[in-house]
Design an enzyme around this catalytic site. Structure first.
Site, PDB file in Angstrom:
ATOM      1  N   GLY A 110       0.829  -1.198   0.000  1.00 50.47           N
ATOM      2  CA  GLY A 110       0.000   0.000   0.000  1.00 50.47           C
ATOM      3  C   GLY A 110       0.860   1.243   0.000  1.00 50.47           C
ATOM      4  O   GLY A 110       1.959   1.253  -0.562  1.00 50.47           O
ATOM      5  N   SER A 111       0.364   2.255   0.662  1.00 51.57           N
ATOM      6  CA  SER A 111       1.043   3.543   0.607  1.00 51.57           C
ATOM      7  C   SER A 111       2.240   3.586   1.539  1.00 51.57           C
ATOM      8  O   SER A 111       2.326   2.828   2.517  1.00 51.57           O
ATOM      9  CB  SER A 111       0.068   4.651   1.008  1.00 51.57           C
ATOM     10  OG  SER A 111      -0.236   4.524   2.384  1.00 51.57           O
ATOM     11  N   GLY A 160       2.798   2.093   5.309  1.00 54.56           N
ATOM     12  CA  GLY A 160       3.975   1.283   5.627  1.00 54.56           C
ATOM     13  C   GLY A 160       4.850   1.904   6.693  1.00 54.56           C
ATOM     14  O   GLY A 160       5.466   1.202   7.495  1.00 54.56           O
ATOM     15  N   GLU A 171       5.659  -3.542   0.700  1.00 51.91           N
ATOM     16  CA  GLU A 171       5.671  -3.166  -0.721  1.00 51.91           C
ATOM     17  C   GLU A 171       4.890  -1.863  -0.818  1.00 51.91           C
ATOM     18  O   GLU A 171       3.674  -1.853  -0.931  1.00 51.91           O
ATOM     19  CB  GLU A 171       4.987  -4.253  -1.577  1.00 51.91           C
ATOM     20  CG  GLU A 171       5.600  -5.614  -1.469  1.00 51.91           C
ATOM     21  CD  GLU A 171       6.930  -5.743  -2.197  1.00 51.91           C
ATOM     22  OE1 GLU A 171       7.242  -4.871  -3.033  1.00 51.91           O
ATOM     23  OE2 GLU A 171       7.659  -6.701  -1.913  1.00 51.91           O
TER      24      GLU A 171
END
Lengths: 499, 499, 499, 499
Positions: free
Chosen positions: D231-232, D236, D253
């Site tokens: 995600g963003s 993260g 990721e």
């Protein structure tokens, strides 16, 4: 330095280099520089038995400890680099820089092997059965015979023995009959390493000197599971099947007929430098020497012109002089074969530049030649044949596919390269449909491999691999283990067998 | 099911199994079940040429796409598992569970190879020169001949072809003359996979049927770089040097003379079950069949007593019956060789239990025997010889070193195992000074390897490796690449060559 | 040797060890042996910038050349082994043999890293697209901060820096405030290696000395991508999230609470020796020190009796004396924590043997203690807590499952072992359902790892790995490359996007 | 097909898609297509406990058997490819070809993972001590939470779960709140695979639906050792330190800001096609979407002209139509952020082509936009920020070093590429001094990775790796084992400790 000084500096005693049956001549001037003792073929059985005995002990020495011996060898080689390089020059006729370079290669492989000694990685593998564990381990295999050629009189031994020793295998070295002194000098160095090491088994590293009978004893013995042989395809074609026929493992490094493709986009100045070194270095007597130049038609004439110009200024002569770039051929027979090949090339329509015997400005007695360039109308039989001398055959091409076809259309498969700045060409050359050689380079010549990669080639080159990557596996036996720690006995593939 | 029903269920047509020159007999009852057409030796050149042609196309198909063909093969094998297993039973005489197990092995290797098709890992390697990159890539090598034996009429083909196909190599299969039907049935399955796949080159997977002339054509052809041959040491001793002599690559899986050491601490019940399966399964006709039992003197008599008891209750007979555990030998000649070996064993001082020919309660015409146990006073020549039949030679030992020495003192080096609960013994058996075989197990028998490990053995077993781990490298050529992307031309090992 | 002699022999000048703000005391006698200068926190930005500058140059130096620096470091360490070991003894209180052993570990990792420098293997990978090539390469990542603890004042630095340097990363070392002298002495050795190496960038290897502000500067800087921190779980619990929060990479080696299971079949004499070394060595101040003994009920009392007997005879005292086996704790606070833990253990029902403060026969001023054995009724909170002192908690068990459950039921996950001769127990302990630690041994204690394996642990131990195997990947960044050399642009997964 | 038809075809029942608290809207037309039930945060503890329970069983299931579940999943995915792809289109707005491509990616990773299930290779390692054996094994780690984003609503789950399941870890999936239907449809498929598999433990694969409270439960639980979050960067940046802080392992990721360098020698037609697909595909909502174009000044204007021309002809509209290439943004907020970014770009001196809202010829209610090209005077803050929409910022460069500096000068480090036919440029881009991203391609765009390589990036992208190569190690714990089978107890590094 005089021949004698070189021999003495390498630690060889008067007694060791006189009184023997094998006359050693220096290609520099043809002088006989030593007479060394040959191994009695009748002694080979005992020598091999000693190696087997050493194996029993050495295989259980932990690999990192075995690596310590190789580390010490590397230290001793560093200390004796110049002295050993000088013997290489004396006996093989290499120029000084190449003599040193060869010793450096020995040092490099020692460093690599020391690291390897704490790896020798096998695998742990997932088992399909509950309560089972699988793994693959690599074990020492036994005595390794190392048969080497005159042109790399020490490096090839070290490639093999550094790996073999770390892998747990004793070694028996049979050097070329032309270069026993470098072998003896190397053994002196190894003995110093062994002494510092302390408790290596006797017979771990043996040297045998002599001719075919000696080699055959190694090739035929059931007690020598590995035979690493470097030399001609003819020799390898005999050794390989013999060793295979008695269930041994041959590691063959045989002839090369190495080519360079020069594409239109190539950096021509760089290409010229690469060509000259790889075609002329070691007087064209490397197994990776550049022998075939496949140049795009659009730049071929220009390239040949640049090359003939460069060739014309190459200092030919005594390899001990720091300015010399082209030393002698190994002997006069070699020069004669070169001349015969050039004659054939002409008969096939080739135009030859250079290639003449050189007698002035060089030590008398040596076989000095001008390196030759032969522009060929096609890839003839002569081109397809490896002549161990500085002959560079030049052919033109129109498309890359054509160039690759020419490159691959020889029986040998050692080294190859392309000069291009075009990434599509570079990648195509390296692809599954590109060069069929064991070595394929981009923008460097075919010779001068680093020890970190696996070295060797396909087809008549023999298929063996030495030096880096996982070439060490060639010196070991692989064992697949399944361990059942459960109280059940399931069968693989779900087979049922209950009684 | 009747023989005919089995043949039809496998998709073979009447036309395919009649009218040929090769008579196929079922070991179940000796009946002739088919007459298949043999490949004309004169056609071999064209067949090989077609394979080379297919290679040109197949090598540039991306490996994961090649893997898709193998995945489809796996699917088709799953769908046809029982039918193909039945042909194995019909033609090789294996019991049903083993016939299915063999197909399961085909399926397993397909799964493995599909995963491999996105790997085929080479290495990137640190270069010693600035502006240089090194790597090692693996490329397809060319047509792969697969010569298989009667006892694993399909699994060995699939081990080789699943890997070869993923690696980019076409395959040419020469099955045993005793088992052409399983080969033909397998090709039907492969054809279904090929059809679903779509655009594979013609000639990618070929089958040739016949005798020595066919095999020799493969062995001798320069255009068949890989010859994977499974069978007797005698056969391999001919094939290996021939292939090596023409610069091809043999992958040999030859005879085994597999042993089990049973230590005092062993779980005896488990050992008995393992021994019976591995000595008697496939009627003693696996290359990994247990042939030698090396039992500690303290438990040897007890163990033999348990074994003879177990042997006495084994259901011998028609392998199609679900209760049968011991099917027929492949033929009467095989039975005769077994009887001869038992006679020799007796002459050498052995005591034989069982081993008689069985004629009642079994289909007439087949070569049925009781599995034999032969207690031997020492490891005699007969014990050292692989007789492809269910004979288990039993010897005693006092120390583990002695047991390992007995284990290793045969010319073959395929599989081996120890039964022990003592970790020191288990580890010693697996160590560099332990078993010299390619396979060494703990608390499971020598047979029934999983496909995840590399399969094969040392010494007269031929040294080849197939199936898991990095056995796939045997089907490819390794290429070492150095790429110079700088504008300089440094030489390795610091060599200087400036002109 | 006197403290001063040791310091001088290590090459530290009077000026370097006097006049600073950080007082260094020897645990041997509590004497202040030096006052060293601390790094000004205000200088950290410049130090880090210099490291980044060095990185720009170092990352393009070929890895084998970088390896040469590490090889020279190894040579210099060999030459200075005794002198550096003596500083370890002086400053950390280790006995002489352990001081030397720690330097040997430095040497070993250098050898390993030199070999690695010609590997740093990435992968070439099969691509699913025609005319495409895939590979994975490993590139240097940038400056690596190394925060070390007092108990391995030099080895941990070398583990990290040998790998980091070969991998292309500059290093900045922050040693424990208790052991700046060993760090300074190590830097002297490194400087000699750098000098011989010749052209390394300035700032490649830097040392910063001081307290939390120094460490925080490293932990918080965006320009320090790697922070390798060894020490307490408390420290790591702060460092880890901070580094993660700014997208850096922490490599944490934190606390252990290491256990040994002793099974009924264990070789008890061997177990006793292993227990004593691993519980008492380094005065119980290794991260891998044995802290928990889980003994089968059938042998527990016997084992404790043997241990208390062995403990009673251990020579406690000046670590410089060759006969001493138990040196001082690092300081008096440490001793107090030990005493407090023993009191708690008693309160929880434990029976304590030994553990008293020792004041006679030892240098005055040092914190000398008898190693303690505490028989516990259960695994209490005190047992679950790592007290950095020689306390061995003993618990009984009945079944292996129970023993493994006790072993795993602590927050830490560093090292573990089992003593057993039963292969089923040994394998179960190593299986997926066995020990949950990063290190699990059989028949050796939890401490004293070889550098060939990856070192580190799970859970509160922090998950980092250093030293051997592919721990080097922690110091590099991985890059996946796909190269299209075709003239087509196929999309992965067969996606179509034509416009 | 209507929304309802798609939902039904995917096997979701009326009851499952109605009556819940989470409204699902299709980006195609903004219609509410379902109301699904959310997981009660209070249930998370039980869900995690169930996963832990499943772990206890699953970890001892042999990996090849675990692989069989993944193989069946692959089969079921093949069978349901179109149906699942349609739900992706419905819920994420992807065009049909991309919806199918995403399912193909799921299938590919299943194939890869099946092969992996017979590998999971650890290492056997040479030990420095006699009678010792070393190895490294990989064990399951425990429940793996998989937090996925709307833009790859199924592929990311399969990347993680195929590996995790084969590695022995149960999975708990928290999909984006925007795409619960694809998750539910995937679980239907998984359930079919589980049913065919037979005896998987309950709770092996769980789905939790809902908002932050659900995610936090996973992030904070000690019993979820692995949290794979896609995600963003903002997300993260919270998850990573939290998981690290409780000793869990994050696999992140996160955002990308992916660039392409177009060199003068580039094949411009190919570049244009690659740019359009990678900048516009998935409406610019891939993490690997091309966001920055760094074009050589000599070709920049030409390239922009070609691009604006190509952009002008792109079919924008209903993603279910086979001719559509640009579907809707995920929602109107996303469109607003795009517009805001374009405004900022203009304010920073940029020239914007396209980018307008599209309302005619498209389904009403969806957020359709023209993809935008913004020529920028420099790399401004707006360019450095990832806006999840089809905006392509264009910048010029003069030297390759400058281009690489621009490429690297953003906080993200996911994907990158160069278009060039010059091998020196290509190699420099891939070198240690080149792109700092986890993915670096030549002559293909930054998106559309194959599953055979490791996927993920550096810096704010989070450092995680998924999919191929040895990314599977992220789902396991490594254990280093030393086994002493001798009767001696030597210490590593030659330490002596005799009492």
């Amino acid at each position: 330095m005089s021949h004698n000084d070189i021999i003495q500096a390498a630690g060889l005693t008067e007694a060791e280099v006189t009184g023997g049956t094998l006359a050693v001549h220096s290609p520099i001037d043809g002088a006989e520089v030593a007479r060394v003792r040959e191994t009695d073929p009748a002694d080979m059985a005992a020598i091999i038995a000693k190696s087997q005995e050493a194996f029993k002990a050495w295989r259980t020495v932990p690999a990192p400890r075995r690596g310590e011996l190789v580390r010490l060898l590397g230290e001793e080689l560093r200390a004796a680099k110049d002295e050993l390089g000088a013997v290489v020059t004396l006996e093989a006729g290499k120029i000084t820089s190449e003599g040193s370079g060869e010793v450096q290669e020995m040092i490099d492989i020692c460093d690599f092997a020391v690291g390897l000694s704490r790896q020798i990685y096998g695998l742990t593998i997932a088992s399909e059965r509950p309560g089972h564990r699988m793994m693959e381990t690599w074990h020492p295999l036994g005595p390794c015979a190392i048969i080497t050629a005159f042109n790399f009189p020490v490096a090839v031994w070290s490639w093999n023995s550094a790996l073999a020793l770390v892998c747990g295998d004793p070694v028996i070295w049979k050097p070329s009959e032309k270069t026993p002194l470098t072998a003896m000098a190397s053994m002196k160095i190894m003995e110093r390493a062994l002494k510092r090491f302390g408790d290596a088994p006797e017979g771990l590293c043996q040297l045998v000197i002599g001719g075919p009978a000696i080699g055959e004893a190694l090739v035929n013995s059931q007690d020598v599971p590995i035979v690493s042989a470097t030399g001609s395809t003819r020799m390898g074609g005999i050794v390989g099947p013999k060793v295979a026929g008695r269930w041994g493992r041959p590691i063959l490094e045989l002839g090369g007929n190495n080519a360079m493709i020069v594409a239109p986009s190539a950096d021509l100045d760089m290409a010229v430098r690469a060509i000259v070194f790889s075609a002329v270095g070691t007087a064209g007597q490397r197994c990776t020497t550049l022998r075939r130049l496949i140049a795009h038609n659009s730049i071929k004439d220009d390239l040949v012109a640049k090359l003939t110009k460069a060739y014309s200024s190459l200092p030919i002569g005594d390899p001990r002089k720091s300015t010399t770039l082209v030393g002698p051929l190994i002997d006069h027979a070699s020069r004669d074969r070169m001349q015969a090949a050039l004659e054939k090339a002409k008969a096939e329509g080739g135009t030859v530049h250079g290639g003449k015997t050189v007698t002035s400005g060089v030590p008398q007695g040596g076989a000095y030649v001008e390196p030759a360039i032969a522009e060929m109308p096609a890839q003839t039989d002569t081109v397809r044949t490896e002549t161990f001398a500085p002959i560079l055959y030049v052919m033109g091409y129109e498309t890359l596919d054509e160039a690759i076809a020419i490159q691959n259309d020889v029986p040998q498969g050692l080294s190859s390269c392309i000069f291009t700045l075009n990434m599509r060409e570079a990648e195509a050359f390296l692809s599954a449909a590109g060069s069929d050689c064991g070595i394929a380079n981009v923008n460097i010549g075919p010779s001068g491999a680093e020890i970190g990669g696996a070295f060797g080639g396909e087809k008549e080159t023999g298929g063996g691999r030495e030096s880096g990557s996982d070439a060490w596996k060639g010196y070991m036996r692989r064992q697949t283990n399944t361990i059942n720690y459960s109280a059940q006995l399931p069968l693989a593939q779900g087979v049922k067998f209950d009684f």
